[in-house]
Write a protein that holds these residues in place. Sequence first.
Motif, PDB file in Angstrom:
ATOM      1  N   ALA A 274      18.358  -3.113   5.299  1.00  0.00           N
ATOM      2  CA  ALA A 274      19.131  -3.742   4.221  1.00  0.00           C
ATOM      3  C   ALA A 274      18.560  -3.364   2.858  1.00  0.00           C
ATOM      4  CB  ALA A 274      19.141  -5.261   4.388  1.00  0.00           C
ATOM      5  N   LEU A 275      17.226  -3.413   2.754  1.00  0.00           N
ATOM      6  CA  LEU A 275      16.595  -3.036   1.484  1.00  0.00           C
ATOM      7  C   LEU A 275      16.894  -1.586   1.135  1.00  0.00           C
ATOM      8  CD1 LEU A 275      13.071  -4.667   1.841  1.00  0.00           C
ATOM      9  CD2 LEU A 275      14.896  -5.365   0.285  1.00  0.00           C
ATOM     10  N   GLY A 276      16.752  -0.717   2.127  1.00  0.00           N
ATOM     11  CA  GLY A 276      16.988   0.711   1.892  1.00  0.00           C
ATOM     12  C   GLY A 276      18.414   0.973   1.455  1.00  0.00           C
ATOM     13  N   LEU A 277      19.368   0.336   2.144  1.00  0.00           N
ATOM     14  CA  LEU A 277      20.779   0.556   1.803  1.00  0.00           C
ATOM     15  C   LEU A 277      21.071   0.058   0.396  1.00  0.00           C
ATOM     16  CD1 LEU A 277      22.480  -0.439   5.161  1.00  0.00           C
ATOM     17  CD2 LEU A 277      22.626   1.788   4.038  1.00  0.00           C
ATOM     18  N   ASN A 278      20.526  -1.110   0.065  1.00  0.00           N
ATOM     19  CA  ASN A 278      20.797  -1.694  -1.239  1.00  0.00           C
ATOM     20  C   ASN A 278      20.162  -0.893  -2.366  1.00  0.00           C
ATOM     21  OD1 ASN A 278      20.065  -3.799  -3.525  1.00  0.00           O
ATOM     22  ND2 ASN A 278      21.897  -4.483  -2.448  1.00  0.00           N
ATOM     23  N   LEU A 279      18.849  -0.651  -2.266  1.00  0.00           N
ATOM     24  CA  LEU A 279      18.170   0.092  -3.321  1.00  0.00           C
ATOM     25  C   LEU A 279      18.590   1.560  -3.326  1.00  0.00           C
ATOM     26  CD1 LEU A 279      16.168  -1.129  -5.363  1.00  0.00           C
ATOM     27  CD2 LEU A 279      16.541  -2.563  -3.388  1.00  0.00           C
ATOM     28  N   GLY A 280      19.000   2.052  -2.153  1.00  0.00           N
ATOM     29  CA  GLY A 280      19.525   3.422  -2.088  1.00  0.00           C
ATOM     30  C   GLY A 280      20.743   3.584  -2.977  1.00  0.00           C
ATOM     31  N   ALA A 281      21.549   2.530  -3.075  1.00  0.00           N
ATOM     32  CA  ALA A 281      22.742   2.597  -3.930  1.00  0.00           C
ATOM     33  C   ALA A 281      22.334   2.728  -5.395  1.00  0.00           C
ATOM     34  CB  ALA A 281      23.602   1.355  -3.723  1.00  0.00           C
ATOM     35  N   TYR A 282      21.348   1.932  -5.797  1.00  0.00           N
ATOM     36  CA  TYR A 282      20.856   2.064  -7.173  1.00  0.00           C
ATOM     37  C   TYR A 282      20.212   3.439  -7.389  1.00  0.00           C
ATOM     38  CZ  TYR A 282      21.544  -2.929  -7.973  1.00  0.00           C
ATOM     39  OH  TYR A 282      22.086  -4.162  -8.138  1.00  0.00           O
ATOM     40  N   GLY A 283      19.451   3.855  -6.374  1.00  0.00           N
ATOM     41  CA  GLY A 283      18.780   5.155  -6.471  1.00  0.00           C
ATOM     42  C   GLY A 283      19.771   6.296  -6.605  1.00  0.00           C
ATOM     43  N   SER A 284      20.910   6.204  -5.919  1.00  0.00           N
ATOM     44  CA  SER A 284      21.924   7.244  -6.017  1.00  0.00           C
ATOM     45  C   SER A 284      22.384   7.397  -7.457  1.00  0.00           C
ATOM     46  CB  SER A 284      23.148   6.902  -5.161  1.00  0.00           C
ATOM     47  OG  SER A 284      22.747   6.586  -3.860  1.00  0.00           O
ATOM     48  N   GLU A 285      22.522   6.254  -8.108  1.00  0.00           N
ATOM     49  CA  GLU A 285      22.944   6.272  -9.509  1.00  0.00           C
ATOM     50  C   GLU A 285      21.892   6.984 -10.372  1.00  0.00           C
ATOM     51  OE1 GLU A 285      25.770   6.064 -11.772  1.00  0.00           O
ATOM     52  OE2 GLU A 285      26.136   4.566 -10.238  1.00  0.00           O
ATOM     53  N   VAL A 286      20.631   6.735 -10.060  1.00  0.00           N
ATOM     54  CA  VAL A 286      19.546   7.408 -10.791  1.00  0.00           C
ATOM     55  C   VAL A 286      19.619   8.927 -10.581  1.00  0.00           C
ATOM     56  CG1 VAL A 286      17.045   7.762 -10.845  1.00  0.00           C
ATOM     57  CG2 VAL A 286      17.975   5.450 -10.789  1.00  0.00           C
ATOM     58  N   VAL A 287      19.786   9.330  -9.314  1.00  0.00           N
ATOM     59  CA  VAL A 287      19.855  10.763  -9.010  1.00  0.00           C
ATOM     60  C   VAL A 287      21.055  11.398  -9.713  1.00  0.00           C
ATOM     61  CG1 VAL A 287      20.260  12.438  -7.165  1.00  0.00           C
ATOM     62  CG2 VAL A 287      18.664  10.552  -6.808  1.00  0.00           C
ATOM     63  N   ARG A 288      22.205  10.718  -9.630  1.00  0.00           N
ATOM     64  CA  ARG A 288      23.409  11.241 -10.270  1.00  0.00           C
ATOM     65  C   ARG A 288      23.173  11.434 -11.772  1.00  0.00           C
ATOM     66  NH1 ARG A 288      28.377   9.572 -12.776  1.00  0.00           N
ATOM     67  NH2 ARG A 288      27.272   7.712 -13.421  1.00  0.00           N
ATOM     68  N   GLY A 289      22.620  10.396 -12.408  1.00  0.00           N
ATOM     69  CA  GLY A 289      22.379  10.467 -13.850  1.00  0.00           C
ATOM     70  C   GLY A 289      21.440  11.607 -14.206  1.00  0.00           C
ATOM     71  N   ALA A 290      20.366  11.750 -13.411  1.00  0.00           N
ATOM     72  CA  ALA A 290      19.368  12.779 -13.721  1.00  0.00           C
ATOM     73  C   ALA A 290      19.947  14.176 -13.557  1.00  0.00           C
ATOM     74  CB  ALA A 290      18.146  12.601 -12.822  1.00  0.00           C
ATOM     75  N   VAL A 291      20.756  14.356 -12.511  1.00  0.00           N
ATOM     76  CA  VAL A 291      21.345  15.674 -12.285  1.00  0.00           C
ATOM     77  C   VAL A 291      22.320  16.014 -13.413  1.00  0.00           C
ATOM     78  CG1 VAL A 291      22.967  16.928 -10.804  1.00  0.00           C
ATOM     79  CG2 VAL A 291      21.025  15.743  -9.801  1.00  0.00           C
ATOM     80  N   ARG A 292      23.078  15.003 -13.846  1.00  0.00           N
ATOM     81  CA  ARG A 292      24.037  15.278 -14.919  1.00  0.00           C
ATOM     82  C   ARG A 292      23.349  15.488 -16.258  1.00  0.00           C
ATOM     83  NH1 ARG A 292      29.482  12.192 -14.938  1.00  0.00           N
ATOM     84  NH2 ARG A 292      29.407  13.425 -16.817  1.00  0.00           N
ATOM     85  N   ALA A 293      22.108  14.985 -16.374  1.00  0.00           N
ATOM     86  CA  ALA A 293      21.399  15.118 -17.648  1.00  0.00           C
ATOM     87  C   ALA A 293      20.823  16.525 -17.847  1.00  0.00           C
ATOM     88  CB  ALA A 293      20.284  14.078 -17.737  1.00  0.00           C
ATOM     89  N   VAL A 294      20.800  17.337 -16.796  1.00  0.00           N
ATOM     90  CA  VAL A 294      20.316  18.715 -16.968  1.00  0.00           C
ATOM     91  C   VAL A 294      21.337  19.468 -17.827  1.00  0.00           C
ATOM     92  CG1 VAL A 294      19.819  20.876 -15.771  1.00  0.00           C
ATOM     93  CG2 VAL A 294      19.076  18.715 -14.781  1.00  0.00           C
ATOM     94  N   PRO A 295      20.878  20.083 -18.924  1.00  0.00           N
ATOM     95  CA  PRO A 295      21.820  20.695 -19.864  1.00  0.00           C
ATOM     96  C   PRO A 295      22.749  21.705 -19.185  1.00  0.00           C
ATOM     97  CG  PRO A 295      19.588  20.763 -20.748  1.00  0.00           C
ATOM     98  CD  PRO A 295      19.481  20.251 -19.346  1.00  0.00           C
ATOM     99  N   ARG A 296      23.985  21.737 -19.672  1.00  0.00           N
ATOM    100  CA  ARG A 296      24.986  22.613 -19.075  1.00  0.00           C
ATOM    101  C   ARG A 296      24.555  24.081 -19.136  1.00  0.00           C
ATOM    102  NH1 ARG A 296      31.093  23.087 -21.041  1.00  0.00           N
ATOM    103  NH2 ARG A 296      29.932  23.922 -22.782  1.00  0.00           N
ATOM    104  N   GLY A 297      23.860  24.423 -20.227  1.00  0.00           N
ATOM    105  CA  GLY A 297      23.408  25.804 -20.399  1.00  0.00           C
ATOM    106  C   GLY A 297      22.533  26.288 -19.249  1.00  0.00           C
ATOM    107  N   GLN A 298      21.798  25.371 -18.632  1.00  0.00           N
ATOM    108  CA  GLN A 298      20.927  25.751 -17.519  1.00  0.00           C
ATOM    109  C   GLN A 298      21.745  26.210 -16.312  1.00  0.00           C
ATOM    110  OE1 GLN A 298      17.458  25.790 -17.234  1.00  0.00           O
ATOM    111  NE2 GLN A 298      17.596  25.693 -19.453  1.00  0.00           N
ATOM    112  N   ARG A 299      22.800  25.450 -16.024  1.00  0.00           N
ATOM    113  CA  ARG A 299      23.692  25.829 -14.927  1.00  0.00           C
ATOM    114  C   ARG A 299      24.389  27.141 -15.223  1.00  0.00           C
ATOM    115  NH1 ARG A 299      25.075  20.800 -12.075  1.00  0.00           N
ATOM    116  NH2 ARG A 299      24.145  19.446 -13.623  1.00  0.00           N
TER     117      ARG A 299
END
Lengths: 243, 253
Positions: free
Chosen positions: A102-127
């Motif tokens: 239960a803890l993993g599933l719950n915090l995993g949801a928050y963590g997904s948001e962190v991963v998503r945000g971090a990946v999107r924060a990589v400047p477009r020029g890098q891609r």
Amino acid sequence: MITINPCSAELPGALGETMPFLCDGTVITLQSAIGGSVIAIAIALPVGLMATSRHRRARAVARVYMEFFRGTSVLVQLFWLFYAMPLLTGFQLDKIFAGVLALGLNLGAYGSEVVRGAVRAVPRGQREAAVALNFSPFQRMRYVVLPQAFVEMVPPMNNLLIELLKATSLLSAITVADLAYEGRLLVNSGSDQLIVFALLLVIYFLLSYLITLLMRFVERRAARVVGRERPRRRAARTVEAAR
Amino acid sequence: MIRFDKVGKRFGDVSVLRELDFHVGRGERVTLIGPSGSGKTTILRLLMTLERVTSGTIHVDGQCLSHMRRGDRQVPADERHLRQVRKKIGMVFQQFNLFPNMNVLRNITEAPVRALGVPREQAEDKAHELLKMVGLADKAHAHPSQLSGGQQQRVAIARALAMEPEVLLLDEVTSALDPELVSGVQNLLRDIAHQGNLTLLCVTHEMNFARDISHRVLMFDQGQIVEEGPPEQIFTEPAQQRTRDFLQAVLDA
């Protein structure tokens, strides 16, 4: 040098009476926190990446998972996994495992948001540079985007892991003998309330501080990878003093 | 080498390129000039497959960029086809876009090793050679953040050349540099242009640089070619009023 075992029953007074139990609880708390983190991170990475995917279906699946597990309480999820699931499926999970899940599933949801945000924060020029160099989509992610995103993930992940540690106290609701559970048990059986609750505070704080120290170490390592070494605190202070 | 046929590109309601036709020969060096928003950079980005055309077709060395043949039908290009056509094209960006998670050497070798499968040792020999050519032989193990803008751009040029492209796209490569660093990078590019038989497509606001390196200059306005010709003609006796106004404005700046 004399070493003192903080879990010993030989300790004077109320400490000797309570610490052995609290130590048992601490071990359970730590185990569930570590188990929960492993599951949370194992979920956060793929789901966070799915949330940045070009494919609408992958994004939709990620979105549903994230919204569902962020939007319902851990305690209720815990009840479902531990009490309601056996009624529905006839399959009874071990209580610690149900708790960790239960803890993993719950915090995993928050963590997904962190991963998503971090990946999107990589400047477009890098891609774009990676496209221009003819990396495959997987290679762009693996060699260019993720290493840079990782640095961004560490500080918010630190927060989440501390959240997760504290949320383990909910496991006492399904009678897992964690730190909070042992504490309440001691109080109910006549130990000094003030001492027990004070010890609970101190132990939870030490554990979360341990996480912070660990994550700071990871952060420094990661910052060095992208050549963004944080200015040393002392250096910053001398600059300020010079003004 | 490069052929645009009736290429249109829209971003939402804004039409950036309209029915654009042009052709660049193998080994030819062409500079695109014109006011900002006239679609110059979009042309480079279309060639690098960073954008997709809205209409029309682009061919590079006889291969279509946006579509591929399946049976006897034209279907939108998939990633495999794109990687095939990209092999021939390299690009240098205004903002350098070096990878901060790699040192200079790995910035240059990573793509040949990963995307082309060149053995690492061979890629490193080549990288050292390129670094020598761009005047940064001693910076192989430096980190991009330790380099000046001009040095970073030289590394980016070496990185693009390491992929041995046939076409090199230069997108305002000196616009983000401090004034005193501009000439160094320009001289390097001049040497590269005059040495090899690279096909060069260059967007720039530096008219002297454009004059030095190009066989042909295309003047753009509002997504169309207003005028084209050899640099001597465009810069000394432009035929169109629009070109004259633009050059006047650039010289006054």
